[in-house]
Design a protein around this motif. Structure first.
Motif, PDB file in Angstrom:
ATOM      1  N   GLY A 172       6.348  43.476 -14.764  1.00  0.00           N
ATOM      2  CA  GLY A 172       6.283  44.815 -14.708  1.00  0.00           C
ATOM      3  C   GLY A 172       7.485  44.780 -13.874  1.00  0.00           C
ATOM      4  N   ILE A 173       8.358  43.561 -13.979  1.00  0.00           N
ATOM      5  CA  ILE A 173       9.950  43.798 -12.670  1.00  0.00           C
ATOM      6  C   ILE A 173      10.227  43.678 -13.717  1.00  0.00           C
ATOM      7  CG2 ILE A 173       8.846  42.176 -11.563  1.00  0.00           C
ATOM      8  CD1 ILE A 173      10.121  39.990 -12.208  1.00  0.00           C
ATOM      9  N   ILE A 174      11.500  44.096 -13.446  1.00  0.00           N
ATOM     10  CA  ILE A 174      13.313  44.854 -14.078  1.00  0.00           C
ATOM     11  C   ILE A 174      14.248  43.140 -13.903  1.00  0.00           C
ATOM     12  CG2 ILE A 174      15.389  45.546 -14.214  1.00  0.00           C
ATOM     13  CD1 ILE A 174      13.367  48.178 -14.461  1.00  0.00           C
ATOM     14  N   ILE A 175      14.331  42.299 -14.751  1.00  0.00           N
ATOM     15  CA  ILE A 175      15.448  41.293 -14.358  1.00  0.00           C
ATOM     16  C   ILE A 175      17.234  41.922 -14.165  1.00  0.00           C
ATOM     17  CG2 ILE A 175      15.956  38.909 -14.296  1.00  0.00           C
ATOM     18  CD1 ILE A 175      13.433  37.689 -14.612  1.00  0.00           C
ATOM     19  N   GLY A 176      17.938  42.912 -13.727  1.00  0.00           N
ATOM     20  CA  GLY A 176      18.304  42.763 -14.293  1.00  0.00           C
ATOM     21  C   GLY A 176      20.611  42.097 -14.721  1.00  0.00           C
ATOM     22  N   ARG A 177      21.310  42.974 -14.763  1.00  0.00           N
ATOM     23  CA  ARG A 177      22.332  41.996 -16.202  1.00  0.00           C
ATOM     24  C   ARG A 177      22.902  40.872 -15.617  1.00  0.00           C
ATOM     25  NH1 ARG A 177      24.397  45.747 -20.012  1.00  0.00           N
ATOM     26  NH2 ARG A 177      26.847  44.305 -18.896  1.00  0.00           N
ATOM     27  N   LEU A 181       5.401  46.387 -19.229  1.00  0.00           N
ATOM     28  CA  LEU A 181       6.258  45.794 -19.419  1.00  0.00           C
ATOM     29  C   LEU A 181       7.224  45.210 -18.447  1.00  0.00           C
ATOM     30  CD1 LEU A 181       8.177  46.826 -21.575  1.00  0.00           C
ATOM     31  CD2 LEU A 181       8.960  48.773 -20.344  1.00  0.00           C
ATOM     32  N   THR A 182       7.963  44.288 -19.260  1.00  0.00           N
ATOM     33  CA  THR A 182       9.126  43.073 -18.383  1.00  0.00           C
ATOM     34  C   THR A 182      10.010  43.173 -19.351  1.00  0.00           C
ATOM     35  OG1 THR A 182       6.847  41.444 -17.183  1.00  0.00           O
ATOM     36  CG2 THR A 182       8.886  40.777 -17.040  1.00  0.00           C
ATOM     37  N   THR A 183      11.396  43.444 -18.041  1.00  0.00           N
ATOM     38  CA  THR A 183      12.606  43.332 -19.191  1.00  0.00           C
ATOM     39  C   THR A 183      13.445  42.321 -17.804  1.00  0.00           C
ATOM     40  OG1 THR A 183      12.290  45.998 -19.105  1.00  0.00           O
ATOM     41  CG2 THR A 183      14.363  45.200 -19.127  1.00  0.00           C
ATOM     42  N   VAL A 184      14.245  41.624 -19.266  1.00  0.00           N
ATOM     43  CA  VAL A 184      15.540  41.273 -18.362  1.00  0.00           C
ATOM     44  C   VAL A 184      16.547  41.862 -19.408  1.00  0.00           C
ATOM     45  CG1 VAL A 184      15.870  38.881 -18.962  1.00  0.00           C
ATOM     46  CG2 VAL A 184      13.562  38.833 -18.709  1.00  0.00           C
ATOM     47  N   GLU A 185      17.597  41.956 -18.396  1.00  0.00           N
ATOM     48  CA  GLU A 185      18.846  42.685 -18.534  1.00  0.00           C
ATOM     49  C   GLU A 185      19.473  41.836 -19.041  1.00  0.00           C
ATOM     50  OE1 GLU A 185      19.727  45.696 -16.021  1.00  0.00           O
ATOM     51  OE2 GLU A 185      18.376  46.832 -16.592  1.00  0.00           O
ATOM     52  N   ASP A 186      20.758  42.310 -19.939  1.00  0.00           N
ATOM     53  CA  ASP A 186      21.522  41.036 -21.165  1.00  0.00           C
ATOM     54  C   ASP A 186      22.214  40.656 -20.097  1.00  0.00           C
ATOM     55  OD1 ASP A 186      21.145  42.881 -22.899  1.00  0.00           O
ATOM     56  OD2 ASP A 186      23.436  44.727 -22.864  1.00  0.00           O
ATOM     57  N   GLY A 187      22.343  39.038 -20.899  1.00  0.00           N
ATOM     58  CA  GLY A 187      23.336  38.259 -19.921  1.00  0.00           C
ATOM     59  C   GLY A 187      22.459  37.588 -19.043  1.00  0.00           C
ATOM     60  N   ALA A 188      21.174  37.821 -18.404  1.00  0.00           N
ATOM     61  CA  ALA A 188      20.511  37.091 -17.286  1.00  0.00           C
ATOM     62  C   ALA A 188      20.200  35.890 -17.753  1.00  0.00           C
ATOM     63  CB  ALA A 188      19.541  37.969 -16.931  1.00  0.00           C
ATOM     64  N   SER A 189      20.291  35.024 -17.030  1.00  0.00           N
ATOM     65  CA  SER A 189      19.260  33.540 -16.604  1.00  0.00           C
ATOM     66  C   SER A 189      17.904  33.310 -16.432  1.00  0.00           C
ATOM     67  CB  SER A 189      20.941  32.492 -16.796  1.00  0.00           C
ATOM     68  OG  SER A 189      21.493  32.389 -17.493  1.00  0.00           O
ATOM     69  N   ILE A 190      16.877  32.273 -17.106  1.00  0.00           N
ATOM     70  CA  ILE A 190      16.338  31.955 -16.485  1.00  0.00           C
ATOM     71  C   ILE A 190      16.201  30.861 -16.776  1.00  0.00           C
ATOM     72  CG2 ILE A 190      13.585  32.317 -15.881  1.00  0.00           C
ATOM     73  CD1 ILE A 190      13.549  35.923 -17.594  1.00  0.00           C
ATOM     74  N   LEU A 217      13.573  41.491 -24.130  1.00  0.00           N
ATOM     75  CA  LEU A 217      14.494  40.451 -22.982  1.00  0.00           C
ATOM     76  C   LEU A 217      16.448  41.538 -24.667  1.00  0.00           C
ATOM     77  CD1 LEU A 217      13.390  36.735 -24.053  1.00  0.00           C
ATOM     78  CD2 LEU A 217      12.873  38.248 -22.399  1.00  0.00           C
ATOM     79  N   GLY A 218      16.770  41.313 -23.021  1.00  0.00           N
ATOM     80  CA  GLY A 218      18.346  41.661 -23.661  1.00  0.00           C
ATOM     81  C   GLY A 218      19.343  41.052 -24.512  1.00  0.00           C
ATOM     82  N   ASN A 219      20.179  41.305 -24.328  1.00  0.00           N
ATOM     83  CA  ASN A 219      21.385  40.160 -25.229  1.00  0.00           C
ATOM     84  C   ASN A 219      21.726  39.401 -24.859  1.00  0.00           C
ATOM     85  OD1 ASN A 219      21.302  41.778 -27.701  1.00  0.00           O
ATOM     86  ND2 ASN A 219      22.675  43.039 -26.807  1.00  0.00           N
ATOM     87  N   ARG A 220      21.513  37.934 -25.336  1.00  0.00           N
ATOM     88  CA  ARG A 220      22.751  36.986 -24.285  1.00  0.00           C
ATOM     89  C   ARG A 220      21.941  36.084 -23.407  1.00  0.00           C
ATOM     90  NH1 ARG A 220      25.924  40.811 -25.051  1.00  0.00           N
ATOM     91  NH2 ARG A 220      26.486  41.056 -22.589  1.00  0.00           N
TER      92      ARG A 220
END
Length: 132
Positions: free
Chosen positions: A120-125, A102-111, A73-76
């Motif tokens: 295995g996915i990337i959730i963008g900034r 690997l699952t990545t949630v980039e900076d500032g994203a909200s779920i 999980l990225g920042n914010r």
């Protein structure tokens, strides 16, 4: 009084030494020893964080969320209550993959609350994932 730079509620369990300054871990949360959590995060009640999880700074994890191995999980980042992450596309009892996806949630994203995030996915900034 504690000499830690972060807070753990008396009914929370934090086994990791890798917790940033100002982070708060609330009741009935459990953080395993290999987890890395940044500064000024809020880990709410009933959150479970596995070993191979990395969380950035200023992250909010609402109640009832489990963060499994392979999650970044990225920042914010905001994770709403009872959001679900998975890390195995073909789960079977007592059968484990050589490595979890690997699952990545980039900076500032909200779920949103109750959203299910596949592995295995990337959730963008700055992405916004709706509830459910």
């Amino acid at each position: 009084m504690t000499d830690r730079a972060f807070f753990v509620h008396e009914q929370g369990i934090c086994e990791s030494p890798h917790i940033g300054q100002g982070t708060r871990i609330w009741a009935f949360a459990h953080v395993l020893p290999g987890a890395v959590i940044g500064a000024d995060c809020n880990i709410c009640d009933h959150v479970f964080i596995e070993n191979d999880v990395v969380i950035g700074n200023d992250v909010t994890i609402k109640s009832g969320v489990q963060l499994w191995d392979g999650l970044r999980l990225g920042n914010r980042v905001f994770v709403g209550p009872n959001a679900t992450f998975t890390n195995d596309r073909f789960p079977r009892s007592k059968e484990y993959p050589e490595a979890f996806l690997l699952t990545t949630v980039e900076d500032g994203a909200s779920i949103g609350a109750n959203a299910t995030i596949l592995p295995g996915i990337i959730i963008g900034r700055q992405a916004m994932i709706g509830a459910g």
